[in-house]
Design a protein around this motif. Structure first.
Motif, short mmCIF file in Angstrom:
data_model
loop_
_atom_site.label_atom_id
_atom_site.label_comp_id
_atom_site.label_asym_id
_atom_site.label_seq_id
_atom_site.Cartn_x
_atom_site.Cartn_y
_atom_site.Cartn_z
N ALA B 198 0.93 -1.33 -0.04
CA ALA B 198 0.10 0.16 0.00
C ALA B 198 1.00 1.40 0.03
O ALA B 198 0.49 2.08 -0.55
CB ALA B 198 -0.88 0.07 1.18
N ALA B 201 2.59 1.22 -3.85
CA ALA B 201 1.53 1.19 -4.91
C ALA B 201 0.78 2.34 -5.28
O ALA B 201 -0.33 2.39 -5.20
CB ALA B 201 0.74 -0.02 -4.82
N THR B 202 1.52 3.55 -5.09
CA THR B 202 0.73 4.87 -5.18
C THR B 202 1.20 5.46 -6.51
O THR B 202 1.87 5.03 -7.36
CB THR B 202 1.16 5.73 -4.01
OG1 THR B 202 2.79 5.84 -4.12
CG2 THR B 202 1.09 5.31 -2.78
N TRP B 207 3.76 3.10 -9.83
CA TRP B 207 3.12 3.35 -10.86
C TRP B 207 3.60 4.38 -11.94
O TRP B 207 3.14 4.54 -12.85
CB TRP B 207 1.73 3.44 -10.46
CG TRP B 207 0.97 2.32 -9.91
CD1 TRP B 207 0.53 1.89 -8.64
CD2 TRP B 207 0.77 0.95 -10.67
NE1 TRP B 207 0.12 0.71 -8.53
CE2 TRP B 207 0.27 0.34 -9.58
CE3 TRP B 207 1.06 0.38 -11.99
CZ2 TRP B 207 0.06 -1.25 -10.07
CZ3 TRP B 207 1.15 -0.94 -12.36
CH2 TRP B 207 0.41 -1.68 -11.36
N CYS B 209 6.77 4.55 -12.85
CA CYS B 209 7.84 3.97 -13.83
C CYS B 209 7.24 3.64 -14.92
O CYS B 209 6.21 3.01 -15.34
CB CYS B 209 8.34 2.72 -13.00
SG CYS B 209 9.55 1.60 -14.00
N THR B 210 8.22 4.05 -15.84
CA THR B 210 7.91 3.92 -17.48
C THR B 210 8.62 2.77 -18.00
O THR B 210 8.75 2.40 -19.19
CB THR B 210 7.74 5.00 -18.14
OG1 THR B 210 9.16 5.68 -18.04
CG2 THR B 210 6.88 6.16 -17.69
N GLN B 230 8.46 -4.07 -11.91
CA GLN B 230 7.71 -4.65 -12.64
C GLN B 230 6.87 -5.94 -11.68
O GLN B 230 5.68 -6.41 -11.95
CB GLN B 230 8.11 -5.29 -14.01
CG GLN B 230 8.82 -4.27 -14.88
CD GLN B 230 8.16 -2.86 -15.06
OE1 GLN B 230 6.85 -2.75 -15.29
NE2 GLN B 230 9.00 -1.92 -14.46
N LYS B 233 4.64 -4.33 -9.48
CA LYS B 233 3.52 -3.98 -10.40
C LYS B 233 2.33 -5.22 -10.40
O LYS B 233 1.16 -5.03 -10.12
CB LYS B 233 3.79 -3.26 -11.56
CG LYS B 233 4.15 -1.87 -11.72
CD LYS B 233 4.58 -1.45 -13.18
CE LYS B 233 5.16 0.01 -13.00
NZ LYS B 233 5.36 0.17 -14.68
N ALA B 234 3.02 -6.23 -10.85
CA ALA B 234 2.24 -7.45 -11.07
C ALA B 234 1.61 -7.83 -9.64
O ALA B 234 0.36 -8.31 -9.74
CB ALA B 234 2.90 -8.50 -11.60
N ALA B 237 -1.17 -5.29 -8.88
CA ALA B 237 -2.41 -5.31 -9.81
C ALA B 237 -3.12 -6.55 -9.47
O ALA B 237 -4.27 -6.42 -9.51
CB ALA B 237 -1.78 -5.44 -11.03
N LEU B 240 -5.04 -6.47 -6.17
CA LEU B 240 -6.07 -5.30 -6.46
C LEU B 240 -7.33 -6.11 -7.07
O LEU B 240 -8.59 -5.77 -6.61
CB LEU B 240 -5.82 -3.93 -7.08
CG LEU B 240 -6.77 -2.95 -7.28
CD1 LEU B 240 -6.93 -2.51 -5.95
CD2 LEU B 240 -6.50 -1.79 -8.32
#
Lengths: 137, 251
Positions: B198, B201-202, B207, B209-210, B230, B233-234, B237, B240
């Motif tokens: 938490a 993941a803000t 999020w 990062c490109t 990455q 992120k996985a 995601a 969530l």
């Protein structure tokens, strides 16, 4: 640093990008190969491929269904769903990447404008794919 | 000081001395060098023999303390691990790490970085804390292997200097802090995943990062922060989506 809100929107689109990436990386090359080079390389006997047969399969003709007579009704749905996945997945993946490219060249400040436009294009393309695929033939 | 036949090398060093003037400037030094000299040796030579006011951080000389990072010819490098003989351009350009405020010469302000490390909650969080008499939380070599790569980070900040996203936005959590978050996420002894994820993941966390990947290119310890982000992120995601699709399921 002050505690920030958990981002609940970005992960959704990232999920579509991620799933689309799988589609683009694994299914699209196979799809392209099977519909082009495969004939030339005689992997698929081109003499036996005919438009009428493909049409019967897409229409879900039980006689041509791969899944046998009990699941034959799925026959028409699977190729359509496959086309939607390929097109929609490819769009969400590609436009997400393009968005990152635009961010990195300095358009990150335009996030609030870029995101709806690019994801909007992907969503519109996916909807169009659904409409086209399922209104066919 | 230099014998005949000694090889000489010219370095251009970015200087900033706020007590003298507000403007940074470049200063050139020509020094004798041998093939076994690294950039840090050159800096030490200058400080010992030419200009004792030259200011830079260093400690271990062996790529483990993480303090001697600088931009050499535009690339973030550990100056102790970069041989002068491998540098083709002359003069060799030595600048402070990009994306950080410069305090003096090659010394940058690490305070923002320290805050980011802290924000990633880099410690084992337990729901059931065992009394100390019951001993350590034990771990198998396989469980250690899961997060070993991320645990090799030496906090040298080269990844922040290489990251264009951090260059755009100083609020970005950034590569090393994210890799550190994953290091604890993957630790079998940790039970604070929900809390830590938490925290990172803000919007300005993972999020942002490109996935440019420069952080992993410059990392001297092969931590692969880009890959770590990455993975986070996985993780975030899927968690969530699970929460939305199966609101009552245990996470």
């Amino acid at each position: 640093m002050a505690a920030a809100e958990v981002d609940r929107v970005t992960p959704m689109f990232w999920g579509l990008f991620s799933a689309g990436g799988f589609v683009v990386a694994f299914l699209l090359p196979v799809f392209i190969f099977m519909n082009s080079l495969a004939y030339g390389l005689h992997v698929v006997p081109w003499e036996k491929v005919e438009y009428g047969g493909a049409l019967r399969w897409i229409r879900g003709d039980p006689a041509t269904a791969l899944l046998g007579s009990t699941l034959g009704w799925l026959g028409g749905w699977l190729p359509k769903l496959f086309l939607v996945l390929i097109i929609g997945g490819g769009l969400f993946h590609g436009l997400h990447r393009f968005k990152y490219v635009l961010y990195d060249v300095g358009l990150h400040r335009a996030k609030k404008v870029l995101d709806p436009i690019l994801y909007g294009i992907a969503a519109a393309g996916t909807v169009a794919a659904v409409v086209l695929a399922f209104s066919f033939p | 000081m230099a014998d005949r036949g000694t090889k000489m090398i010219k370095l251009r060093i970015s200087r900033y001395r706020p007590e003298r003037s507000g403007e940074p400037f470049d200063q050139e030094f020509t020094i004798p060098y041998r093939d076994d000299m690294v950039v840090l040796d050159a800096l030490n030579y200058i400080k010992d023999h030419i200009d004792p006011t030259l200011t830079y951080r260093w400690s271990c000389r062996m790529g483990i303390c993480g303090s001697c990072g600088a931009n050499v010819d535009g690339t973030p490098k550990l100056t102790c691990a970069l041989y002068l003989r491998d540098l083709k351009k002359r003069p060799v350009l030595i600048e402070p790490l990009a994306n950080f405020a410069v305090l003096k010469d090659l010394v940058v302000d690490i305070e923002p970085f320290m805050e980011k490390l802290e924000a990633a909650k880099p410690y084992i969080i337990r729901k059931d804390e065992r009394p100390i008499e019951r001993g350590e939380y034990r771990q198998t070599p396989e469980e250690l292997e899961l997060y070993r790569q991320q645990s090799l980070c030496i906090n040298c900040m080269l990844c922040y200097s290489a990251c264009p996203v951090y260059g755009h936005d100083e609020k970005f959590l950034g590569p090393a802090a994210s890799a550190l978050a994953l290091r604890y996420e993957l630790d079998s002894r940790d039970q604070g995943s929900e809390e830590r994820l938490a925290a990172v993941a803000t919007e300005h966390g993972i999020w942002q990062c490109t996935f440019v990947g420069e952080c992993s290119v410059v990392c001297p310890k092969h931590v692969d922060p880009a890959g770590a982000i990455q993975q986070l992120k996985a993780l975030a995601a899927t968690r969530l989506m699970k929460a939305m699709l199966l609101p009552l399921a245990p996470r």
